[in-house]
Scaffold this motif. Structure first.
Motif, short mmCIF file in Angstrom:
data_model
loop_
_atom_site.label_atom_id
_atom_site.label_comp_id
_atom_site.label_asym_id
_atom_site.label_seq_id
_atom_site.Cartn_x
_atom_site.Cartn_y
_atom_site.Cartn_z
N ASN A 167 18.66 -19.74 29.92
CA ASN A 167 17.12 -19.98 30.27
C ASN A 167 16.96 -19.04 31.47
OD1 ASN A 167 16.91 -21.57 28.20
ND2 ASN A 167 16.61 -23.21 29.36
N MET A 168 17.31 -17.81 31.58
CA MET A 168 17.05 -16.93 32.70
C MET A 168 16.40 -15.66 32.14
SD MET A 168 18.45 -18.49 35.49
CE MET A 168 18.55 -17.02 36.51
N VAL A 169 15.60 -15.06 33.09
CA VAL A 169 14.79 -13.85 33.09
C VAL A 169 15.17 -13.06 34.32
CG1 VAL A 169 12.56 -14.31 33.67
CG2 VAL A 169 12.84 -12.56 32.11
N PHE A 170 15.58 -11.71 34.23
CA PHE A 170 16.03 -11.07 35.44
C PHE A 170 14.93 -9.72 35.49
CE2 PHE A 170 19.53 -13.55 35.84
CZ PHE A 170 20.03 -13.80 34.44
N LEU A 171 14.93 -9.18 36.51
CA LEU A 171 14.13 -8.07 36.70
C LEU A 171 15.18 -7.09 37.80
CD1 LEU A 171 11.40 -6.17 36.00
CD2 LEU A 171 10.55 -6.98 38.38
N GLN A 172 15.69 -6.26 37.42
CA GLN A 172 16.38 -5.14 38.31
C GLN A 172 15.53 -4.17 38.57
OE1 GLN A 172 19.82 -5.39 39.08
NE2 GLN A 172 19.39 -3.60 40.25
N MET A 173 15.68 -3.92 39.70
CA MET A 173 14.79 -3.04 40.53
C MET A 173 15.55 -2.20 41.37
SD MET A 173 11.76 -5.52 42.00
CE MET A 173 12.63 -6.40 43.05
N ASN A 174 15.56 -0.89 40.75
CA ASN A 174 16.19 0.12 41.52
C ASN A 174 15.25 1.31 42.04
OD1 ASN A 174 18.57 -0.80 40.66
ND2 ASN A 174 18.52 0.20 38.77
N SER A 175 15.66 2.28 42.90
CA SER A 175 14.77 3.01 43.65
C SER A 175 13.76 2.51 44.07
CB SER A 175 14.64 4.22 42.68
OG SER A 175 15.64 4.83 42.30
N PHE A 193 12.71 0.12 36.87
CA PHE A 193 12.96 -1.63 36.64
C PHE A 193 13.41 -1.70 35.31
CE2 PHE A 193 9.55 -3.01 39.75
CZ PHE A 193 10.09 -2.31 40.91
N THR A 194 14.27 -2.69 35.22
CA THR A 194 14.66 -3.26 33.84
C THR A 194 14.64 -4.80 33.92
OG1 THR A 194 16.17 -1.37 33.69
CG2 THR A 194 16.68 -3.30 32.22
N SER A 251 17.99 -1.22 45.73
CA SER A 251 18.03 -1.98 44.86
C SER A 251 17.78 -3.51 44.94
CB SER A 251 18.83 -1.74 43.73
OG SER A 251 19.18 -0.39 43.28
N LEU A 252 17.04 -4.35 44.16
CA LEU A 252 17.17 -5.68 44.19
C LEU A 252 17.16 -6.29 42.72
CD1 LEU A 252 14.44 -6.87 46.87
CD2 LEU A 252 16.86 -7.51 46.90
N ARG A 253 17.60 -7.35 42.46
CA ARG A 253 17.51 -8.14 41.21
C ARG A 253 16.98 -9.37 41.34
NH1 ARG A 253 22.11 -10.93 37.65
NH2 ARG A 253 21.55 -10.38 35.54
N LEU A 254 15.74 -9.58 40.77
CA LEU A 254 15.09 -10.80 40.59
C LEU A 254 15.57 -11.60 39.67
CD1 LEU A 254 11.45 -9.64 41.70
CD2 LEU A 254 13.42 -10.26 43.24
N GLY A 297 13.39 -10.24 48.93
CA GLY A 297 14.07 -9.97 50.24
C GLY A 297 13.51 -8.65 50.86
N LEU A 298 14.12 -8.38 51.87
CA LEU A 298 13.49 -7.06 52.69
C LEU A 298 14.81 -6.15 52.47
CD1 LEU A 298 11.95 -5.48 54.69
CD2 LEU A 298 13.17 -6.55 56.60
#
Length: 124
Positions: free
Chosen positions: A76-84, A67-68, A17-20, A10-11
């Motif tokens: 069956n999921m993988v995540f990318l937590q993106m902060n700052s 990022f984490t 922060s965003l979580r993919l 998203g924008l």
């Protein structure tokens, strides 16, 4: 075959922060190393983070500490937590799966499975 579908882009504004999320289906998901790459306009696709089937992680220097990456082998999921988030994080983010960890950090062109990508845009 492994099918991967990303979501969560998203924008956002700088500092947000965003979580993919990446949903996997097909062959035994837990047997695969998973990772995230990104590609900005006019630039090469670059490595962001990877997580092995056993949970070990590696990050690009540019995202380390912000990022984490994580995974849920039951769902069956993988995540990318993106902060700052920063404007330079703007890119299409791709989920990837492969049984060779070296393909994430050295030869990503050989990675077998890719998602379709999700756009992340970070404004000033």
């Amino acid at each position: 075959q492994v099918q991967l579908v990303e979501s969560g882009g998203g924008l956002v504004q700088a500092g947000d922060s965003l979580r993919l999320s990446c949903a996997g289906s097909g062959r035994a998901f837990s047997n695969y190393h998973m990772g995230w790459f990104r590609q900005a306009p006019g630039k090469e696709r670059e490595f962001v983070a990877t997580i092995t089937w056993s949970g070990n992680t590696v990050y690009a220097e540019s995202v380390k500490g912000r990022f984490t990456i994580s995974r849920d082998n039951v769902k069956n999921m993988v995540f990318l937590q993106m902060n700052s988030l920063k404007p330079e994080d703007t890119a299409v983010y791709y989920c990837a799966a492969d049984q060779s960890i070296l393909r994430f950090t050295q030869t990503h062109q050989q990675i077998n499975y890719w998602g379709q990508g999700t756009q992340v845009t970070v404004s000033e």
